[in-house]
Design a protein around this motif. Structure first.
Motif, PDB file in Angstrom:
ATOM      1  N   TYR A 124      39.412  53.215  33.926  1.00 53.05           N
ATOM      2  CA  TYR A 124      38.564  52.190  34.540  1.00 53.05           C
ATOM      3  C   TYR A 124      39.419  50.996  34.953  1.00 53.05           C
ATOM      4  O   TYR A 124      39.321  50.512  36.095  1.00 53.05           O
ATOM      5  N   THR A 128      40.338  49.929  38.812  1.00 50.29           N
ATOM      6  CA  THR A 128      39.931  48.607  39.291  1.00 50.29           C
ATOM      7  C   THR A 128      41.100  47.852  39.894  1.00 50.29           C
ATOM      8  O   THR A 128      40.982  47.252  40.974  1.00 50.29           O
ATOM      9  N   VAL A 182      40.817  39.291  38.649  1.00 50.53           N
ATOM     10  CA  VAL A 182      40.255  40.616  38.336  1.00 50.53           C
ATOM     11  C   VAL A 182      40.884  41.186  37.072  1.00 50.53           C
ATOM     12  O   VAL A 182      40.197  41.807  36.253  1.00 50.53           O
ATOM     13  N   THR A 186      38.411  41.934  34.049  1.00 54.30           N
ATOM     14  CA  THR A 186      38.221  43.340  33.703  1.00 54.30           C
ATOM     15  C   THR A 186      38.594  43.596  32.239  1.00 54.30           C
ATOM     16  O   THR A 186      37.909  44.348  31.537  1.00 54.30           O
TER      17      THR A 186
END
Length: 213
Positions: A124, A128, A182, A186
């Motif tokens: 994941y 991302t 990000v 994340t």
């Protein structure tokens, strides 16, 4: 001397409490704890599924209402990618439910859940971060190949980025700021939604291994 006596009595009490419980009692307590943790994981997977469905609906809605071909292609492509992600979330949800409900040994099930979730969290995060340059490059390609120019973008380019070095500087600053934001978001998001429960499941596995000794 009184402190030593207090420590002695506390140690005896803890030992007697543990001795008063059978292995089945301890296993039952651990089982209830692990069920609670797996239920929280399932709840968070449902939360992400619902959010992802809303995102897909938003992406396709934008792609149908916009008059710009580049914007339409951009949101449809990432809408389709999001549909694939939703499929993966449903698979994880089903797998977690199956392992939680099966009659196989608890420790073996927990180890499988932890392994699956750790792999999911890892992929994941990687996916991302990989999407950032892909999204930027894809957007630029669509923008420059689209015959139908976006007036606002053209106006900004003519007034603010009339030199190539300005364009390069803007892209570098934008990419760095976006990647940093990000990255930390994340990391926080995955830990809050999945990571902390996976860590607690590991602790339960450790407790089960202690009971087996």
């Amino acid at each position: 001397m009184e402190l030593d006596d207090l420590k002695y009595h506390l140690q005896n009490k803890l030992a007697n409490d543990h001795a008063g419980r059978s292995d089945n009692d301890i296993a039952s307590l651990l089982n209830r704890k692990t069920i609670s943790l797996t239920e929280k994981l399932q709840k968070n997977l449902w939360f992400e599924i619902v959010c992802s469905i809303l995102v897909v609906i938003g992406f396709f809605a934008i792609s149908f209402v916009t008059s710009y071909a580049s914007v339409r292609i951009y949101f449809r492509v990432f809408g389709l990618l999001s549909l694939g992600f939703i499929g993966l979330l449903f698979f994880l949800l089903k797998r977690t439910k199956t392992l939680s409900a099966t009659a196989l040994p608890v420790k073996s099930n927990l180890q499988t859940i932890v392994k699956i979730m750790e792999e999911f969290i890892k992929r994941y995060f990687q996916f991302t971060m990989a999407l950032i340059p892909i999204c930027i490059v894809f957007a630029f390609i669509l923008m420059y190949t689209d015959n139908q120019r976006i007036a606002a973008a053209d106006h900004l380019a003519k007034n603010r980025f009339n030199h190539s070095w300005k364009v390069i500087a803007f892209v570098l600053v934008y990419f760095t700021a976006l990647a940093t934001g990000v990255y930390y978001f994340t990391k926080w998001y995955l830990r809050k939604l999945y990571g902390r429960y996976v860590q607690q499941l590991k602790e339960c596995i450790g407790e089960l291994e202690e009971e087996e000794k």
